[in-house]
Design a protein around this motif. Sequence first.
Motif, PDB file in Angstrom:
ATOM      1  N   THR A 262       5.752  -4.887   6.639  1.00 48.92           N
ATOM      2  CA  THR A 262       5.292  -5.240   5.299  1.00 48.92           C
ATOM      3  C   THR A 262       3.784  -5.420   5.323  1.00 48.92           C
ATOM      4  N   PHE A 263       3.110  -4.743   4.407  1.00 43.74           N
ATOM      5  CA  PHE A 263       1.656  -4.848   4.281  1.00 43.74           C
ATOM      6  C   PHE A 263       1.329  -5.687   3.054  1.00 43.74           C
ATOM      7  N   GLY A 264       1.065  -6.961   3.265  1.00 45.29           N
ATOM      8  CA  GLY A 264       0.654  -7.833   2.176  1.00 45.29           C
ATOM      9  C   GLY A 264      -0.697  -8.426   2.496  1.00 45.29           C
ATOM     10  N   THR A 265      -0.934  -9.653   2.069  1.00 44.15           N
ATOM     11  CA  THR A 265      -2.152 -10.359   2.458  1.00 44.15           C
ATOM     12  C   THR A 265      -2.219 -10.426   3.980  1.00 44.15           C
ATOM     13  N   GLY A 266      -1.087 -10.775   4.577  1.00 43.94           N
ATOM     14  CA  GLY A 266      -0.866 -10.608   6.010  1.00 43.94           C
ATOM     15  C   GLY A 266       0.142  -9.504   6.205  1.00 43.94           C
ATOM     16  N   SER A 267       0.545  -9.284   7.424  1.00 44.40           N
ATOM     17  CA  SER A 267       1.547  -8.251   7.696  1.00 44.40           C
ATOM     18  C   SER A 267       2.649  -8.832   8.569  1.00 44.40           C
ATOM     19  N   THR A 407       8.280   0.952   5.678  1.00 49.75           N
ATOM     20  CA  THR A 407       7.074   0.239   5.250  1.00 49.75           C
ATOM     21  C   THR A 407       7.143  -0.128   3.777  1.00 49.75           C
ATOM     22  N   ASP A 408       6.502  -1.238   3.452  1.00 53.12           N
ATOM     23  CA  ASP A 408       6.387  -1.661   2.054  1.00 53.12           C
ATOM     24  C   ASP A 408       5.135  -2.498   1.908  1.00 53.12           C
ATOM     25  N   GLY A 409       4.779  -2.800   0.670  1.00 51.86           N
ATOM     26  CA  GLY A 409       3.606  -3.631   0.394  1.00 51.86           C
ATOM     27  C   GLY A 409       2.477  -2.835  -0.223  1.00 51.86           C
ATOM     28  N   GLY A 410       1.432  -3.538  -0.570  1.00 49.19           N
ATOM     29  CA  GLY A 410       0.356  -2.941  -1.356  1.00 49.19           C
ATOM     30  C   GLY A 410      -0.441  -1.856  -0.666  1.00 49.19           C
ATOM     31  N   MET A 411      -0.395  -1.780   0.683  1.00 47.64           N
ATOM     32  CA  MET A 411      -1.242  -0.829   1.398  1.00 47.64           C
ATOM     33  C   MET A 411      -0.519   0.468   1.748  1.00 47.64           C
ATOM     34  N   ILE A 412       0.745   0.616   1.345  1.00 43.54           N
ATOM     35  CA  ILE A 412       1.513   1.794   1.753  1.00 43.54           C
ATOM     36  C   ILE A 412       1.036   3.081   1.093  1.00 43.54           C
ATOM     37  N   HIS A 413       0.218   2.952   0.056  1.00 42.19           N
ATOM     38  CA  HIS A 413      -0.285   4.160  -0.621  1.00 42.19           C
ATOM     39  C   HIS A 413      -1.574   4.681   0.002  1.00 42.19           C
ATOM     40  N   LYS A 415      -3.064   6.763   2.451  1.00 42.84           N
ATOM     41  CA  LYS A 415      -2.574   7.862   3.302  1.00 42.84           C
ATOM     42  C   LYS A 415      -3.207   7.818   4.696  1.00 42.84           C
ATOM     43  N   TYR A 416      -4.475   7.438   4.780  1.00 42.19           N
ATOM     44  CA  TYR A 416      -5.109   7.352   6.100  1.00 42.19           C
ATOM     45  C   TYR A 416      -4.381   6.325   6.954  1.00 42.19           C
ATOM     46  N   LEU A 417      -4.137   5.157   6.394  1.00 40.32           N
ATOM     47  CA  LEU A 417      -3.498   4.069   7.148  1.00 40.32           C
ATOM     48  C   LEU A 417      -2.094   4.469   7.602  1.00 40.32           C
ATOM     49  N   MET A 418      -1.318   5.064   6.714  1.00 38.87           N
ATOM     50  CA  MET A 418       0.057   5.428   7.056  1.00 38.87           C
ATOM     51  C   MET A 418       0.090   6.528   8.129  1.00 38.87           C
ATOM     52  N   GLN A 419      -0.808   7.502   8.029  1.00 32.32           N
ATOM     53  CA  GLN A 419      -0.834   8.567   9.033  1.00 32.32           C
ATOM     54  C   GLN A 419      -1.305   8.039  10.381  1.00 32.32           C
ATOM     55  N   TYR A 420      -2.277   7.139  10.365  1.00 30.40           N
ATOM     56  CA  TYR A 420      -2.761   6.592  11.631  1.00 30.40           C
ATOM     57  C   TYR A 420      -1.687   5.722  12.290  1.00 30.40           C
ATOM     58  N   GLN A 426       3.586   6.967  17.301  1.00 27.58           N
ATOM     59  CA  GLN A 426       4.409   8.157  17.584  1.00 27.58           C
ATOM     60  C   GLN A 426       5.819   7.996  16.997  1.00 27.58           C
ATOM     61  N   LYS A 427       5.901   7.346  15.843  1.00 24.97           N
ATOM     62  CA  LYS A 427       7.162   7.189  15.128  1.00 24.97           C
ATOM     63  C   LYS A 427       7.030   7.728  13.709  1.00 24.97           C
ATOM     64  N   VAL A 428       8.146   8.088  13.097  1.00 27.79           N
ATOM     65  CA  VAL A 428       8.164   8.518  11.698  1.00 27.79           C
ATOM     66  C   VAL A 428       7.953   7.295  10.810  1.00 27.79           C
ATOM     67  N   VAL A 429       7.068   7.406   9.837  1.00 27.36           N
ATOM     68  CA  VAL A 429       6.785   6.318   8.903  1.00 27.36           C
ATOM     69  C   VAL A 429       7.385   6.669   7.548  1.00 27.36           C
ATOM     70  N   LYS A 430       8.243   5.796   7.046  1.00 28.08           N
ATOM     71  CA  LYS A 430       8.896   6.006   5.752  1.00 28.08           C
ATOM     72  C   LYS A 430       8.343   4.994   4.747  1.00 28.08           C
ATOM     73  N   ILE A 431       7.913   5.507   3.608  1.00 33.29           N
ATOM     74  CA  ILE A 431       7.259   4.705   2.580  1.00 33.29           C
ATOM     75  C   ILE A 431       8.277   4.269   1.534  1.00 33.29           C
ATOM     76  N   ALA A 432       8.317   2.990   1.223  1.00 29.36           N
ATOM     77  CA  ALA A 432       9.245   2.486   0.211  1.00 29.36           C
ATOM     78  C   ALA A 432       8.941   3.105  -1.148  1.00 29.36           C
ATOM     79  N   ASP A 433       9.990   3.313  -1.921  1.00 30.25           N
ATOM     80  CA  ASP A 433       9.870   3.941  -3.228  1.00 30.25           C
ATOM     81  C   ASP A 433       9.157   3.041  -4.227  1.00 30.25           C
ATOM     82  N   ILE A 434       9.317   1.733  -4.080  1.00 28.30           N
ATOM     83  CA  ILE A 434       8.662   0.784  -4.972  1.00 28.30           C
ATOM     84  C   ILE A 434       7.940  -0.266  -4.132  1.00 28.30           C
ATOM     85  N   PRO A 435       6.872  -0.835  -4.648  1.00 26.18           N
ATOM     86  CA  PRO A 435       6.130  -1.828  -3.862  1.00 26.18           C
ATOM     87  C   PRO A 435       6.775  -3.212  -3.860  1.00 26.18           C
ATOM     88  N   GLU A 436       7.631  -3.504  -4.848  1.00 24.51           N
ATOM     89  CA  GLU A 436       8.166  -4.866  -4.995  1.00 24.51           C
ATOM     90  C   GLU A 436       9.457  -5.038  -4.199  1.00 24.51           C
TER      91      GLU A 436
END
Length: 482
Positions: A262-267, A407-413, A415-420, A426-436
């Motif tokens: 979870t990417f929020g104020t903290g993680s 993954t979820d939270g405000g920073m999932i959009h 693209k640089y962060l998610m790809q890095y 070396q794992k597949v990263v799946k982005i939640a459909d909604i942030p909430e």
Amino acid sequence: MPGKYILAVDQSTQGTKAILVDHNNQIFYKVALPHKQLVNNQGWVSHDLDEIRHNLYQLFRNILKKVNPDQIEALAITNQRESAAAWSRHTGEPLCHTIVWQDNRTEKLINRIAYPELKETVKNKTGLALSPYFTGAKWGWMLLNEPRVIQARENDDLCLGTMDSWLLYQLTNKRSFKTEPSNACRTQLMNIHTGKWDQQLCEIFGTNINELPEIVDSNAHFGKTDLFGLLKTPIPIKSILGDSQAALFAHGCFNPGDFKVTFGTGSSVMLNIGSNLPSNINNKLNTSIAWSLNGKISYVLEGNINYAGASISWLKDKVQLINKPEETENLALTANPKDHTILIPAFAGLGAPYWKAEAKAAFVNMTATTGKNELVKATLNSLVYQISDILSQFQQLYPKVNQEIHTDGGMIHNKYLMQYLCNITQKVVKIADIPELSALGSAMNARNKKEQAQSSKSFTPKMKSESAKFYLTEWHDWIDRF
């Protein structure tokens, strides 16, 4: 039952949301209000409970303009964890500002009691390393330094609770003083083996068990609320989950080995380990409770990063390198790829898995060509490196770790962060459909629904594992110096 909604309250560090969730786990409507971050010149972080309560009332008024009262079948709560509140049992009024989970003011108190035997006792009983991060020490500080809290104890008029208990007390007009294990386990006062408040732990931090809420299941009947008088017929409160555990629930991480970030104020990096505690609880991670449903507890391993979105806020508000968080993606993508600047993000020390409370933040490894883009990139990279180190600890303690990162939270959009993140781990990263996700998870729990939220996008590694190891080695070389 069409037209019926769960009203989910998401009380987080930066603000409060009220969200209507339908029977298909879709968000019908949401509304939010921020609250002030009260930071003094010592870096102490507080919230005004009266402001949060007033905001919640305004959010409910807004919600009831969208739906009829009889369309709301129940209320669910999810909340920022570890933040400490104190209020009058008689009046329900706050006795001081909340001490926020980020706040480090109890460091001296912790250092005074941090002898090896006590540290081992706390870790073995709670699954948590003795730290200013957790709530027990924050209440201990209040009981030594806040006059109204001290007076309330003398008058047998003191309630101590995390934000879920505070909200519940207000929403039920002082009738319900309860919490549940996903929040209680983060106070450092609950024995993780018994699921109950522990007398020895309470004595360590100077608290009394009779000042703490009753611990019940995460899907218990917590009471009824009329939304501060806005409803003629009260509705039941059927779910409370700490925000990170609620996100784990929404991701459908119900099987041992499933985990999410979870990417929020903290993680929060959290791994489901099932119904059994690990044999070695005295490790570099936090062992916590995911939830207790109908009397059955599920456990998690967790690593917490204090500064995730908060690092981006620092870039914007304190050093003014950016005007808005969305700028960080393009700045990082256009940074010099040969620049190896590293941010040591120890704005409040370093938490799991390093546990260096005395560490201070610094940019290191800079050159004369390092500029704004490179500093922004280093800030995002530091978050990835911390997550990777937590995953390495997962692997050592529980070898059956899933190859997918939810993954979820405000920073999932970003693209640089998610790809890095994908490249380094070396794992597949799946982005939640909604942030909430946290609000959705608690709403699903209120309906006793165990399903998996949909992913909107996936990332696959575009970096060779040898390169990922090189960057991690560089990171570790600097971390070891702090």
